[in-house]
Design an enzyme around this catalytic site. Structure first.
Site, PDB file in Angstrom:
ATOM      1  CB  SER A   1      40.828  48.596  39.459  1.00  0.00           C
ATOM      2  OG  SER A   1      42.081  49.244  39.294  1.00  0.00           O
TER       3      SER A   1
ATOM      4  CB  SER B   1      42.232  51.463  37.125  1.00  0.00           C
ATOM      5  OG  SER B   1      41.779  50.303  36.494  1.00  0.00           O
TER       6      SER B   1
ATOM      7  CE  LYS C   1      43.816  50.140  42.347  1.00  0.00           C
ATOM      8  NZ  LYS C   1      43.838  50.420  40.901  1.00  0.00           N
TER       9      LYS C   1
END
Lengths: 466, 55
Positions: free
Chosen positions: A157, A181, A82
């Site tokens: 997210s 997330s 990420k």
């Protein structure tokens, strides 16, 4: 094997083939890079692909394995990070205009650990801006899409990590989880996402959202793959103030132990009373619990505090801390945030100091209740999302459904919680459950998740992306 | 909480979206209302770096 088959190869199977020299890390990495080139334009799951470095790492891994210097199960296995995870010399943007030129000098601990385990870093994945907000079209890069239906959002997210793993572009990826997330994109994309115990995985070098709620977690297509990835990234770290000085368990040695005789609490209150779930999700959860019962688990209904109150406590803490982190930029560069991000951080300007302390006092109450409840159960099963993923361009529906979830309580409690696929809605979107346990009991979660996975076929399904 | 005035530093954000401040103020008030309240003097806050009360 075709690129598609290599794309969907599990870590367990790839690792066996790599160890037996039936598969080369170079061939595996080349296949995934070709898949990213062919498929990712539909999904936008990667913000940056570092093909040259990936190929150099793959060649080094091939040479080491050929020379009898195999380092373990992740040696030669590709992964994605990420894009809030620092990578030395490689852009780390938090998917934001504000950090679009940020190049860290040092790897995050989690990136360094995957590298040390012999993994092959493919690139950096899309996220909601600064791991908050929602899918946004007013940022320098587009939002990631859901491989099961690219008109739908992939959750967030850790949106790009979920999308890339589900689409067979990487067998594993790192996500982060402050209010759900890792587990949200895992739920929306039909993969496995673990938010381990607070302090279990170092946060060092990962851009903070909320210091006391941030967790780092593995995202994979299968339960055993997830356990292998957590094994590589767990552990104490002097760079992280919150790192737990607790011995790391062997996450795979008991993973095939089954659920016969285990005591499992079914927390149906969350999705039946507090936030009534979509009928497909509710039916999927009941069916999943029936599977565990048929495997010999002792299932009992349990109750806990109302979800809305748990979520409010989480949000007062999260938004207060996030506002503290972002207020200087909000003052000087508000136009450089997505509207969705500004909307979610700004309430932090209106909490008083006593509100923040009260939320931490409330957390103490919930911790006491949770620890008492967990004296009677090995794990708790509950919903993750209350709804399948909706269309990404339906802003009101995204806003409505993003909050309809049962993940924030376990950030607040610091307890390990894993999202796992349990089927599909009538519209073909993934359904999921959460498996939760007491602090540092991730091995039990994996054991239960694996028992479910072994007798179902949900983790073997492939989305329609080629 | 909800009567906290607009911090001067947020004037630029306010200018960008005049509704944002009032929406944010109301949202903050709703969240604080979700806390049980009635904390006794000796009810301490959880350490922020703590999982399960076990560390």
């Amino acid at each position: 094997m075709s690129d598609v088959d290599l794309g969907y190869l599990s870590i367990v199977d790839a690792s066996k083939k790599l160890a037996a020299k039936e598969l080369s890390p170079v061939d595996l990495t080349e296949a995934l890079l070709r898949r990213i080139e062919a498929v990712d334009p539909q999904l936008d799951s990667f913000l940056l692909v570092d093909g040259d470095k990936a190929m150099a790492s793959a060649k080094a891994a091939e040479s080491a394995i050929q020379g009898g210097r195999r380092m373990g199960p992740l040696h030669g296995i590709p992964y994605a990070l990420k894009d809030i995870v620092d990578t030395a010399g490689l852009r780390t943007t938090c998917h934001s205009e504000i950090l679009k030129d940020n190049v860290p000098k040092q790897d995050a601990t989690v990136a360094a650990k995957l590298k040390a385990a012999g993994g092959i870093m493919l690139g950096k994945t899309a996220t909601h801006e600064f791991a908050l907000g929602g899918p946004a079209f007013d940022l320098p890069w587009p939002p990631a899409r859901n491989p099961w239906n690219r008109d739908h959002h992939p959750g967030g997210s850790s949106s790009g990590s979920g999308s890339a793993v589900a689409a067979g572009l990487a067998p594993m990826a790192i996500g982060t989880d402050t209010g759900g997330s890792v587990r949200n994109p895992a739920s929306c994309c039909g993969i496995v996402g673990m938010k381990a115990t607070y302090g279990r995985v170092s946060r060092a070098g990962v851009f903070p959202l909320s210091f006391s709620l941030d967790h780092i977690g593995p995202m994979t297509r299968t339960v055993t793959d997830n356990a292998l990835m957590l094994q590589a990234i767990a552990g104490a770290d002097k760079r992280d103030t919150a790192s737990a000085n607790v011995a790391v368990t062997d996450y795979t040695s008991g993973i095939e132990g089954g659920v016969n005789g285990l005591k499992i609490g079914y927390l149906r209150q969350f999705h039946e009373v507090d936030l009534p779930a979509h009928p497909d999700m509710a039916a999927g959860l009941d069916a999943a619990v029936d599977v565990l019962r048929s495997e010999g688990a002792d299932i009992q209904d349990v109750g806990f505090a109302p979800l809305a109150d748990l979520a409010a406590t989480n949000r007062v803490i999260l938004i207060s801390e996030a506002y503290s982190i972002h207020r200087d930029w909000l003052a000087s560069r508000p136009q450089d945030y997505a509207k969705a991000t500004r909307d979610r951080i700004m309430p932090g300007a209106f909490f008083g100091a006593a509100d923040y302390v009260d939320a931490l006092r409330q957390k103490t109450r919930y911790l006491a209740r949770f620890n008492k409840m967990m004296e009677d159960y090995d794990v708790i099963i509950c919903a993750s999302s209350m709804d399948p993923a909706c269309r990404i361009d339906d802003e009101p529906e995204v806003d409505r459904t993003y909050g309809r979830q049962a993940r924030t309580p376990f950030n607040l409690l610091g307890a390990p919680a894993m999202a796992q696929p349990i089927g599909f809605s009538k519209d073909g979107m993934p359904l999921s459950m959460q498996i939760v346990s007491r602090a540092f009991n991730e091995a039990m979660i994996y054991r239960v998740g694996r028992a479910f996975e072994r007798v179902t076929d949900w983790t073997n399904q492939r989305p329609p992306v080629g | 909480m909800s009567d906290i005035p607009l911090p001067p530093a947020l004037e630029a954000a306010h200018a960008l979206d005049p509704e944002l401040i009032e929406k944010s103020r109301a949202h903050a008030a709703r969240l604080v209302a979700g806390l049980e309240g009635g904390y006794k003097p000796d009810e301490e806050p959880a350490h922020i770096y703590q999982a399960g009360g076990s560390q």
